[in-house]
Scaffold this active site. Structure first.
Site, short mmCIF file in Angstrom:
data_model
loop_
_atom_site.label_atom_id
_atom_site.label_comp_id
_atom_site.label_asym_id
_atom_site.label_seq_id
_atom_site.Cartn_x
_atom_site.Cartn_y
_atom_site.Cartn_z
N CYS A 29 -16.74 -10.88 4.45
CA CYS A 29 -17.88 -11.38 3.69
C CYS A 29 -17.96 -12.89 3.80
O CYS A 29 -18.59 -13.56 3.00
CB CYS A 29 -17.77 -10.99 2.23
SG CYS A 29 -16.95 -9.43 1.99
N GLN A 76 0.82 -1.22 0.00
CA GLN A 76 0.00 0.00 0.00
C GLN A 76 0.84 1.27 0.00
O GLN A 76 0.39 2.31 -0.48
CB GLN A 76 -0.95 0.01 1.20
CG GLN A 76 -2.12 -0.95 1.09
CD GLN A 76 -3.07 -0.63 -0.05
OE1 GLN A 76 -3.11 0.49 -0.57
NE2 GLN A 76 -3.83 -1.62 -0.46
N THR A 135 8.94 -17.73 -17.66
CA THR A 135 9.13 -16.66 -18.64
C THR A 135 8.57 -15.35 -18.10
O THR A 135 7.45 -15.31 -17.58
CB THR A 135 8.43 -17.03 -19.96
OG1 THR A 135 9.04 -18.22 -20.45
CG2 THR A 135 8.58 -15.92 -20.99
N HIS A 164 -0.45 -3.21 -9.51
CA HIS A 164 -1.84 -2.79 -9.74
C HIS A 164 -2.41 -1.91 -8.63
O HIS A 164 -3.52 -1.38 -8.77
CB HIS A 164 -2.74 -4.01 -9.99
CG HIS A 164 -3.13 -4.79 -8.78
ND1 HIS A 164 -4.35 -4.63 -8.18
CD2 HIS A 164 -2.48 -5.72 -8.06
CE1 HIS A 164 -4.43 -5.46 -7.14
NE2 HIS A 164 -3.30 -6.12 -7.04
C1 LIG Z 1 -3.23 -5.82 -2.27
C2 LIG Z 1 -2.33 -6.17 -1.18
C3 LIG Z 1 -1.58 -7.36 -1.21
C4 LIG Z 1 -1.73 -8.38 -2.32
O1 LIG Z 1 -1.28 -7.87 -3.55
P1 LIG Z 1 -1.61 -8.60 -4.92
O2 LIG Z 1 -0.64 -8.02 -5.88
O3 LIG Z 1 -3.02 -8.25 -5.25
O4 LIG Z 1 -1.40 -10.06 -4.74
C5 LIG Z 1 -0.74 -7.61 -0.16
N1 LIG Z 1 -0.60 -6.74 0.86
C6 LIG Z 1 -1.29 -5.59 0.93
C7 LIG Z 1 -1.07 -4.67 2.08
C8 LIG Z 1 -2.17 -5.27 -0.09
O5 LIG Z 1 -2.86 -4.14 -0.01
#
Ligand SMILES: *Cc1c(COP(=O)(O)O)cnc(C)c1O
Length: 409
Positions: free
Chosen positions: A328, A180, A241, A202
């Site tokens: 959830c 984050q 790869t 992402h």
């Molecule tokens: C989103 C997130 C992850 C997981 O990341 P991905 O790339 O979606 O596997 C791990 N730790 C934190 C704090 C996240 O916010």
């Protein structure tokens, strides 16, 4: 209808400037970065190495310290299981915290099944660790401390430099889940004594399915047991790869951060303050979760007394896309493990909204979001009051042995 997207902790859109950099690598420049006997592969390999440098620069590391993976979950699994596997003879104790991401907690749980011991440190009501407790938890058996930088639900930022200092003093490796905070907060792996660091593209306007693990090569050198075996890619720690277009995108998004970080932080702080003040003025009995200052500005976790989170989400979902602080996993929404860990008072435990503000959000959207939420909370509270009043009147009538119809006061 498209709602206003305010769930940037879950994922972000790809920045169009990042996508532009990626596109040629799907078609024209499609080479395999490991097949370098011709210009196709050579060009792909050069692009990967440029991205490696762009990522490394973001955390003051060297390019050779960066291993590309399929995202932060994979990086975290590699870090925890990799260190545990390689250093098992040295010790079998790992320290983490109750508010970590599932990727960390579930990896730890797997390791427990294999004979490792895991200490999960509690946090205070602001989501903050007690560093004395951390220090006290370290034993001669401890091989790894895994603690996150910024929390994905309540935004609290842990004091990673101090954690790193404690880890160094006790000669224990420090893995930091910085998913984050990466490319938002300033991170210096040297100054913070970080030995391993996980992040993902992402969450920072890059593509999905790509991330990296920073793995320290000196002072001290950290080694891993590979979790994916194959062609020996990524120093043998992560075969397969390489996803060249995604890696190029990850590098490009880091390069943008280098130039735009101050402006972006300012924008996030501005939107945060705006939204928070509007909600504070518009509603009573509301609570902002996480640490008041040591926090990520893009995060706003808000709890409301006197409403159900389920209903609240339904009321607002056409206008704003946010996430709730409920798990959830059951039909009856229960507060998430993170909200439980900060001991959210019972009257607030029913409804929490997590705002994740992003680069493309605007002032006007904060206005719409605040109005939407204030209206929804007031509407639901009024409905509940109405129901409560009817219920109380009915009870009173019953006691007087009259029909509830008498309650048409
Ligand atoms: C989103 C997130 C992850 C997981 O990341 P991905 O790339 O979606 O596997 C791990 N730790 C934190 C704090 C996240 O916010």
């Amino acid at each position: 209808m498209k709602s206003i997207y305010l769930d940037h902790h879950a994922t972000t859109p790809v920045d169009p400037r990042v996508m532009e950099k990626m596109l040629p690598f799907f078609t024209r420049d499609f080479g395999n970065a490991a097949s370098k006997s011709h210009p196709y592969g050579q060009f792909a390999a050069e692009a990967v190495e440029q991205a490696r440098k762009q990522v490394a620069d973001t955390i003051c590391a060297e390019p050779a310290d960066i291993l590309f993976t399929g995202g932060a979950t994979e990086s975290i699994n590699l870090a925890l299981k990799g260190v545990a596997g390689f250093y098992r003879e040295k010790g079998t104790h790992i320290i983490t915290a109750v508010t970590e991401h599932r990727a960390v907690l579930d990896s730890c749980q797997e390791l427990e099944k294999k004979g490792f011991q895991v200490t999960r440190l509690p946090v205070g009501p602001d989501g903050m660790l007690d560093l004395d407790e951390l220090e006290a938890a370290i034993t001669p058996e401890t091989i790894l401390i895994s603690l996150m930088h910024a929390n994905h639900e309540i935004g609290t930022i842990h004091p990673i430099a101090e954690i790193g200092r404690i880890a160094k003093e006790k000669r224990v490796f420090f893995h930091c889940d910085a998913t984050q905070a990466f490319a938002k907060e300033k991170i210096d792996v040297e100054a913070c004594g970080i030995d391993l660091l996980s992040a993902s593209a992402h969450k920072i306007y890059g593509p999905k399915g790509v991330g990296f693990l920073y793995l320290r090569r000196k002072n001290p050198r950290v080694r891993l047991e590979a979790q994916i075996n194959g062609g020996g890619h990524e120093r043998g720690y992560r075969s397969g790869t390489l996803n060249v277009p995604a890696i190029v995108g990850m590098g490009a998004t880091c390069a943008l951060y280098q130039t735009e970080a101050p402006a972006e932080r300012h924008h996030m702080r501005h939107l945060h303050t705006l939204l928070k003040s509007k909600l504070t003025v518009g509603l009573t009995q509301i609570r902002f979760n996480g640490h008041p200052e040591k926090r990520m500005p893009g995060n706003l976790s808000v709890s409301f007394a006197g409403v159900s989170g389920h209903q609240l989400l339904r009321e607002i979902q056409e206008i704003i896309a946010v996430s709730s602080g409920a798990s959830c996993t059951s039909a009856i929404p229960a507060p998430s493990y993170i909200l439980k860990a900060i001991q959210l008072p019972a009257e607030y435990a029913q409804a929490t909204i997590r705002f994740g503000l992003g680069r493309f959000n605007t002032e006007a959207e904060m206005g719409v979001a605040a109005t939407c939420l204030i209206d929804a909370v007031n509407r639901l509270r009024n409905q509940n009051d109405e129901k409560g009043r009817k219920h109380r009147t009915a009870l009173a009538c019953n006691m007087k042995n009259e029909s509830p119809d008498c309650a048409t006061e």
